[in-house]
Scaffold this active site. Structure first.
Site, mmCIF file in Angstrom:
data_model
loop_
_atom_site.group_PDB
_atom_site.id
_atom_site.type_symbol
_atom_site.label_atom_id
_atom_site.label_comp_id
_atom_site.label_asym_id
_atom_site.label_seq_id
_atom_site.Cartn_x
_atom_site.Cartn_y
_atom_site.Cartn_z
ATOM 1 C CG PHE A 1 10.337 14.256 2.399
ATOM 2 C CD1 PHE A 1 11.491 13.633 1.953
ATOM 3 C CD2 PHE A 1 9.319 13.471 2.902
ATOM 4 C CE1 PHE A 1 11.627 12.267 2.022
ATOM 5 C CE2 PHE A 1 9.441 12.098 2.963
ATOM 6 C CZ PHE A 1 10.613 11.507 2.526
ATOM 7 C CB THR B 1 10.027 3.799 10.369
ATOM 8 O OG1 THR B 1 10.730 3.250 9.275
ATOM 9 C CG2 THR B 1 10.755 4.952 10.961
ATOM 10 C CD GLU C 1 13.664 17.659 7.658
ATOM 11 O OE1 GLU C 1 12.876 18.351 8.305
ATOM 12 O OE2 GLU C 1 13.959 17.869 6.472
ATOM 13 C CB THR D 1 9.278 -1.111 6.051
ATOM 14 O OG1 THR D 1 9.914 0.130 6.209
ATOM 15 C CG2 THR D 1 10.182 -2.070 5.322
ATOM 16 N N GLY D 2 8.392 1.140 4.114
ATOM 17 C CA GLY D 2 8.796 1.950 2.980
ATOM 18 C C GLY D 2 10.306 2.058 2.895
ATOM 19 C CE LYS E 1 4.081 0.551 4.732
ATOM 20 N NZ LYS E 1 4.297 1.351 5.945
ATOM 21 C CG ASP F 1 5.552 1.249 9.764
ATOM 22 O OD1 ASP F 1 6.101 1.122 8.666
ATOM 23 O OD2 ASP F 1 5.653 2.250 10.476
ATOM 24 C CE LYS G 1 17.133 15.771 5.038
ATOM 25 N NZ LYS G 1 16.698 17.086 5.412
ATOM 26 N NE ARG H 1 14.904 6.555 9.185
ATOM 27 C CZ ARG H 1 13.679 6.303 8.780
ATOM 28 N NH1 ARG H 1 13.155 5.128 9.018
ATOM 29 N NH2 ARG H 1 12.959 7.204 8.157
#
Lengths: 369, 1138
Positions: free
Chosen positions: B548, B406, B506, B682-683, B805, B404, B571, B602
């Site tokens: 989110f 992050t 955040e 990764t996303g 994944k 991954d 956002k 990011r």
């Protein structure tokens, strides 16, 4: 799904979930800095290289070859004389005995075989009988004994172990000693006579004792009741093994060598490893240091021929042998030591040679250790 | 286990009824005509498998399900029933030993579980009865009971929050023990709840228990005598989970909805699917071979027996008559029992104790991972965690690493770097509060700022659009908003104080806004307070939070300002924001976003929308309706969200830096050097991920990148499918066909001559490859794709959904040669790939504990992966491979003499060794040294392994357990077995071996062979041991000493329980014979000779010979100086050469 329910892993899974033993301790504390836990125990790290191994090859070679030569010489110095007295050959004196054998005869067949010794036997001489093609190591045979009976247990005397079948009970009487081994005890009688040059037969004294392991004679085998006196009473209510001519308490006149502690019986009861074997029969003690135990000359072997071997194509031998520190005559050990020593030495030389010639050779045989 | 299954079964039945109805306080309600108290399970937690009564049968049953145990049970039964050469004890005792050890271990573990269970079940709780709290045991709680929980207590079951002591009808909980997230989460009471719980008359309708911790839908009907029943929707925010802890709240009341084994916590403790290691597969293959050997041996012996018996006078000589019973049995029955007897005689060839030893090795060996101080991370005060010990050796076999990005490659420690407002760039390095520092970067060429309006709007958006909480000073200062943070936590860096959020992004954004002068003060009863530049406090009413989620990749809030404007701030990722804003605004921002992304930051885009009264009313109604829905709530909410979040206007973008993990680059380099292929899944967006890859040196300057992304697919202006086709074939030609055929296994040379390829693919393109439209050739694409991937040094897959994944991992896992895969990740989105891969590694990161909980191994940092694989994995593999081979070897040369002996005893199944030796050989005489070896061996020192990653390739592809090495060990065993047997046989051509002329019998024969065997086998291990710690010395020499002592002891006494005193003084007499000594020494030397010879001829493993020199120089010098001159020069030279 159920099938996966038994495995270590699941247990571990539960640990992390519910309550691992010590799991919490491990999780919160910094691991101990011990050499063991950090896999840093002081260690000796030998490496097999030509450098370390070649000397070993040479050393092995240098040690083994002398030992081998010593063994070989020792073995060669042992005098051994062997006679096959089975009587297969028609010219053999025992031919008649071997042919006319039947279980029921009460009269024993005797034959005598003359022989001569070219060399004198200097030290104590050991007299063996040898059998061939006799499977003393057959499973049915090996287990057909009752050690507890032979150890003098009175209960076993009267009720022998089932392992003894079909040599357990005869005519509703327990057999003592029971079992196939005891039943088939070697019962030829061998006698040795020295023929003087003038023709007189001098019997050579044969010692009946000292042929069995000391512990067998004194601990493992005991007469019932512990005493050796009045064996007839002790063995009352038992019967002799089928093929024995006389009961166990009449094996010898010497009370210390009679009954279960008879050494011939004890020797026979130690089952041989291979179908061709020899067993110690008698010992000829050296009389004095001046005359050899068995001087060179002519002898006769008188045989009371009782033991049938023709039915299973067996052979009977009589062996006279001296003994060294390594036991009886056997060139195998000496030869083996010499060969292994030579091979090591040779390998050492070859490796040394290869090593010097192709210094940086890497034999990449992909065989891991 | 069974109970749980039953529960699930019943749960399945209940599923037909989609929801359950709970009567609050177990009181009947006026609306329902008849009150039938519903049946639910009690609040007892049962994690234990056994009770005292069923332990023995159940445990035995489970143990004998194992094929090996079952096999030995059969052998044991055969021995009991059929007349076999060895007594049932010989195989019964080891089996009993194995079963007992396992049963004790499992029993102990179950006892611990019982203890833990009763601790939980007997925990005192207070249940409201007639308005008064009454103390009860936790296990007595029934569904519908109203439970009181005070601060710092854990919830005894899943509760719906009815009342909180806090004014704002909230309470705080931490779910650290559930998912490891230690932040405080806010939960809300059911809206408009009356204060008097005693008179409350209500029912709750909610879904059946399900394991998802974050999902809950329900509905509460409140009945008041004079009103219509009121309906309230219940969501996860109303549900307090068992296992979570109440924080910052004095006391709450809640009604139990799920109890006992139906709580979400209990439902989450499920056995994971079992992973089997490649070594285990090898073991099974070898077992099969040995089984064949066993059967053929038995067949040969049975045949020979009857051939031999057919000769005249051999079957039943006069001295060895058969019993009546033997005579009576039919020939074929006899042949069959003979066959079984031979099987029993030779069954030791299949090592009964190997399974125990392997399991012990794995279990004990895994402690070295937990104990390793190098894995200890002082920051989180934790070391590595081993969830399964089954896969230790698999760590040394990894070919593909899926990581991954992050939190794994990067630290997930966000720092606000810069922002862009209306196309102008601002950096965050200015320390002054009220001034913006405008950089003239390459984009923003104008020394200009965006309008003040825009700036303020942007900062307000940052301050409002989040779910951050302000941490309160402590339980006693409720409501005291402290942005500057309490002084009680001096360890935290100043900026970190005060904010708690589920996502570090955040916090970074709120803190970034704080630096620009807009401070978020906190959320109090639906009012968000922010302090602006003028130090005025602005208040906004929080109307809705549009949460989110990774699918939408954005979140929104709807707030109402004091002036009455209703505003929506949103956002999210650029790809999800750009289509929802006015296109003309996009271009100005896009360049910034892309530039930031290529620098590895990011990026998030911020947009807003002013809602008119009507619009808001519509949205409000839609949201409320969707939230009340019992079914498909998610889908309905999603639809409303999508509807609301349209036609926004873009304000700006933010860039947050996610720093690389410590030593990330070195770790990746080491992994690649070790021949592993590293794939980043990764996303995140492509640019960011790509820059991370460069930073991690997965891509180098020389790497040629092959891109298969939406961008390249759409660049040609043609249909995506056509473009995909062309690109795939193009890449395939480049990477696979044109590449020199260097790929001969994984051990390919790491030559720089080959061009290196990096492959980039994104989620959308992957979806096209995996699930193309039906007309295209699906499998063709997949295999092409796979081939390309396999020929690239590094692969980057970005924009991946969690399931994708796992899909990738699965594809590689099932590809040709079934390579061993490893997944490493830290977040919940990595769980699927962690579970899918052969080995799953969890990083104890900041995104909660889910990855760790589902992993096989957990490590605090990425950098630890290097040691875990290169050192631990390598060592474990060598150890277990050696263990397995050695076990087969030692049992083959144990049984071979026994087999050969059959040719000399008329194939009568006569055992060569005494029963005690047969039994003890595997249990006592030879088991400990190999266990010690398999725990302690370090053929190559750990430091060397870490420094030379290429060493890892030596053991790749199960190198030590392939047929070649297996054959070698088998041949060695056969050779030694022949030597043992025939060496002693030639010695016994004259059995007079003592100097008193007395002769040896068959048990002496067996004992000599056995002595040679035990010594040879142990010394063979000693020869293979390269790492002699005191434990090895102790165990190896101890085992041999034990053998000698045991033999003396065993032969020294007339054992009353034995039928036959076979070994009485046999060993002693053997030692009194010089010939026996000589033959033992000779045969040992001869047996070990080939091995020593090969040791010389073989290149020593790895470069440790040279590197080890300094460490053992002192010892080495002594040796050399003692030797003769000729030897010395030679050996000195050889040490450097070989």
């Amino acid at each position: 799904m159920m099938a996966s329910s038994y495995n270590i892993k699941e247990e571990d899974g539960h640990h992390s979930g519910s309550s691992g033993p010590g799991g919490n301790a491990v999780r919160t504390k910094k691991p101990d800095n011990t050499a063991f836990k950090q896999q840093r125990l002081p260690a000796w790290q030998p490496i097999i290289t030509a450098g370390t191994v070649l000397p070993a090859f040479f050393i092995i070679g240098l040690i083994f070859i002398p030992i081998g030569i010593g063994l070989y010489v020792t073995s060669n110095n042992i005098k051994e004389f062997e006679i096959d007295y089975t009587g297969i050959d028609i010219s053999s004196p025992c031919f008649n005995c071997s042919q006319s054998y039947s279980w029921n005869t009460t009269t024993s067949c005797t034959c005598s075989i003359p022989f001569s010794l070219d060399q004198p036997f200097e030290s104590n001489v050991f007299m063996y009988y040898g059998l061939s093609n006799f499977y003393q190591n057959h499973r049915r045979y090996v287990k057909s004994r009752d050690d507890s009976q032979l150890n003098g247990n009175l209960d076993s005397l009267k009720a022998p172990s089932k392992e003894c079948e079909p040599y357990r009970i005869n005519e509703n009487m327990p057999i003592a000693p029971c079992g196939a081994i005891a039943n088939s005890m070697f019962n030829d009688t061998l006698d040795l006579f020295y023929i003087d040059p003038n023709g007189t037969r001098t019997p050579i004294p044969l010692m009946k004792t000292g042929i069995a392991w000391w512990t067998d004679k004194h601990v493992k085998f005991r007469n019932p009741g512990g005493s050796s006196s009045n064996l007839t009473a002790v063995f009352y209510g038992t019967t002799k093994p089928l093929s024995w001519p006389k009961p166990v308490y009449e094996l010898d006149t010497d009370p210390e060598n009679n009954g279960f502690v008879n050494e011939d019986l004890i020797v026979w009861m130690r089952t041989a490893a291979l179908p061709t074997f020899r067993k110690l029969y008698r010992i000829i003690q050296k009389k004095n240091s001046l005359t050899p135990t068995l001087p060179r000359g002519n002898y006769t072997l008188d045989i009371v021929y009782n033991y049938p071997v023709r039915s299973f194509d067996g052979r009977k031998r009589m062996i006279l042998s001296t003994i060294s520190w390594m036991g009886g005559k056997n060139p195998f050990l000496g030869i083996a030591y010499i060969s292994v020593g030579s091979v090591c030495f040779f390998l050492g030389v070859v490796l040394l040679f290869i090593h010097h010639k192709y210094g940086n050779r890497n034999n990449s045989s992909d065989i891991p250790n | 286990m069974l109970r749980r299954r039953l529960n699930r079964l019943f749960g399945g039945d209940e599923k037909r009824v989609d929801s359950r109805t709970i009567y609050v306080g177990n009181r009947p309600c006026p609306a329902t005509e008849t009150f039938i108290p519903p049946k639910f399970c009690d609040n007892r937690i049962v994690s234990s498998k056994y009770t005292i009564w069923n332990f023995l049968p159940k445990n035995l049953f489970e143990q004998f399900r194992r094929i090996a145990n079952f096999y030995f049970l059969i052998i044991f039964l055969v021995q009991v029933i059929v007349d076999t050469p060895t007594s049932p004890v010989t195989s019964g005792l080891p089996l009993f030993f194995v079963i007992t050890v396992t049963a004790i271990k499992q029993g102990y573990e179950d006892w611990l579980r019982h203890k833990a269970d009763s601790e939980v079940n007997k925990y005192p709780v207070r249940v409201l009865e007639d308005g008064q709290p009454a103390r009860k045991d936790s296990e007595k709680i029934k569904v519908g009971d109203i439970v009181e929980v005070v601060e710092d207590e854990t919830f005894p079951c899943d509760l719906i929050l009815l009342q909180s002591s806090r004014d704002d009808d909230t309470c705080f909980v931490t779910t650290a023990s559930l998912d490891g997230e230690s932040n405080h989460k806010t939960h809300y009471t059911v809206p408009d709840m009356e204060k008097d719980l005693q008179s409350l008359s209500a029912t709750i309708e909610c879904e059946q228990p399900q394991p998802d911790l974050y999902k809950f839908v329900g509905r509460m009907h409140i009945y008041k005598p004079e009103h219509d029943p009121a309906v309230r929707s219940l969501g996860p925010e109303n549900l307090l989970l068992k296992g979570a802890t109440l924080k910052n709240t004095k006391k709450i009341y809640g009604v139990a909805v799920y109890t006992g084994m139906e709580t979400k916590m209990a439902l989450n403790y499920q056995g994971k699917s079992q992973k089997r290691s490649a070594v285990e597969k090898s073991i099974n293959a070898f077992l099969l071979v040995y089984l064949c050997i066993l059967i053929s041996k038995a067949v040969v012996c049975t045949t020979l027996k009857y051939v031999w018996q057919s000769q005249d006078g051999q079957d039943e000589p006069w001295y060895n008559q058969k019993t009546e019973k033997e005579k009576g049995t039919i020939l074929y029955v006899k042949m069959f029992t003979d066959f079984l007897s031979f099987m029993v005689l030779f069954n030791f060839i299949i090592p009964v104790s190997m399974y125990v030893t392997v399991e012990m090795q794995k279990f004990l060996g895994s402690f070295f991972i937990t104990w390793d101080r190098d894995f200890f991370d002082p920051e989180i005060e934790e070391g590595a965690l081993v969830n399964t010990s089954d896969l230790n050796e698999e760590l040394g076999q990894v070919e593909y690493v899926f990581t991954d990005k992050t939190g794994t490659l990067t630290q997930n420690n966000m720092e606000f770097i810069e922002c862009c407002i209306d196309g102008f760039q601002y950096t965050a390095f200015s320390s002054e509060l009220d001034s913006f520092c405008v950089t003239d970067g390459p984009v923003s060429t104008f020394q200009e700022k965006a309008g003040r309006e825009k700036e303020e709007l942007f900062l307000r958006a940052l301050c409002l659009c989040h779910t951050v909480q302000v941490k309160e000073a402590g339980p006693d200062e409720l409501g005291g908003d402290q942005v500057d943070g309490p002084a009680s936590e001096p360890l935290r860096p100043a900026e970190q104080r005060g904010f708690i959020a589920s996502s570090p992004d955040e916090v970074a954004l709120v803190k970034g806004a704080m630096r620009y002068g807009f401070t978020f003060l906190g959320l109090e009863s639906k009012t968000m307070k922010i302090k602006n530049w003028q130090n005025d406090v602005e208040e906004y009413e929080l109307l809705h939070v549009l949460n989110f989620d990774p699918v939408r990749r954005r979140m929104s809030v709807i707030v109402r300002s004091k002036s009455g404007d209703t505003l929506l701030f949103c956002k999210g990722a650029d790809s999800s924001i750009f289509p929802r804003v006015r296109p003309e605004e996009v271009e100005r921002i896009r360049m910034h976003v892309q530039r930031s992304a290529t620098e590895g930051y990011r990026t998030l885009c911020v947009a807003y929308k002013r809602l008119s009264v009507d619009e808001y009313a519509a949205a409000d109604a839609g949201l409320r309706e969707a939230r009340l829905a019992l079914q498909d709530r998610e889908e309905k909410l999603m639809a409303v969200y999508n509807q609301v979040e349209t036609a926004m206007s873009l304000i700006g973008a933010t860039a947050v830096e996610d720093r690389l993990q410590e030593e990330a680059a070195q770790t990746m380099e080491a992994l690649q050097g070790a021949g592993m292929k590293v794939w980043v899944l990764t996303g995140d967006k492509m640019e960011t991920a790509k820059s991370t890859c460069y930073a991690c040196r997965l891509f180098r300057r020389s790497t040629e990148l092959l891109e298969l992304t939406v961008r390249t697919l759409e660049s040609g202006g043609r249909r995506r499918e056509e473009m995909l086709h062309d690109l795939l074939f193009d890449f395939h030609r480049k990477a696979v066909q044109d590449a020199p055929p260097a790929r001969a296994g994984v051990n390919r040379s790491w030559s720089s001559a080959n061009p290196e390829y990096g492959f980039i693919v994104d989620g959308a393109a992957l979806a096209l490859v995996m699930n193309p439209s039906p007309d295209t050739n699906c499998s063709r694409y997949r295999s092409l794709f796979l081939q390309i991937c396999q020929n690239c040094t590094a692969v980057l897959c970005c924009r991946m959904a969690p399931l994708q994944k796992a899909q990738i991992v699965k594809m590689v896992k099932n590809s040709k040669g079934s390579p061993i895969t490893l997944s490493i990740g830290d977040g919940a989105n990595d769980v699927s790939m962690i579970l899918e891969a052969h080995v799953g590694i969890g990083v104890k990161g900041k995104e909660g504990r889910q990855a760790v909980r589902n992993s096989d191994y957990a490590i605090p940092k990425l950098k630890h992966l290097r040691k875990l694989l290169l050192a631990h994995g390598h060592l474990y593999y060598i150890r277990i491979a050696h263990l397995v081979q050695y076990f087969f070897y030692k049992n083959l040369c144990f049984i071979l003499p026994q087999f050969l002996y059959q040719f000399f005893c008329g194939c009568s199944q006569q055992p060569l060794y005494d029963a005690a030796y047969l039994t003890m050989y595997n249990i006592c005489f030879t088991s400990m040294p190999i266990l010690a070896y398999s725990l302690l061996e370090q053929q190559i020192a750990i430091e060397v392994l870490l420094d030379n990653a290429t060493l890892y390739r030596d053991i790749a592809k199960n190198a030590m357990l392939r047929w070649g090495p297996f054959l070698y060990w088998t041949v060695l065993a056969v050779f030694q077995g022949l030597i043992f047997f025939f060496g002693v046989k030639y010695l016994f051509s004259n059995p007079a071996l003592q100097d008193n002329g007395q002769v040896f019998g068959n048990w002496s024969y067996g004992t000599i062979v056995f002595t040679v065997l035990v010594f040879t086998v142990t010394l063979k291990l000693a020869l293979d041991t390269r790492h002699w710690t005191w434990i090895n010395h102790f165990v190896i020499w101890g085992s041999l000493a034990f053998y000698v002592v045991f033999s003396f002891f065993w032969g020294g006494i007339i054992w009353p329980f034995l039928k036959q005193q076979r070994l009485y003084f046999v060993f002693f007499n053997m030692l009194s014979s010089v010939s026996a000594w000589l033959v033992i020494i000779l045969l040992i030397v001869l047996s070990l000779l080939p091995d020593i010879l090969l040791g010389v001829l073989r290149k020593p493993r790895g470069p440790h010979t040279q590197q080890k020199k300094p460490a053992q120089s002192s010892g080495g010098h002594h040796q050399t100086s003692d030797r003769p001159l000729l030897m010395r020069t030679f050996s000195d030279e050889s040490n450097t050469v070989m």
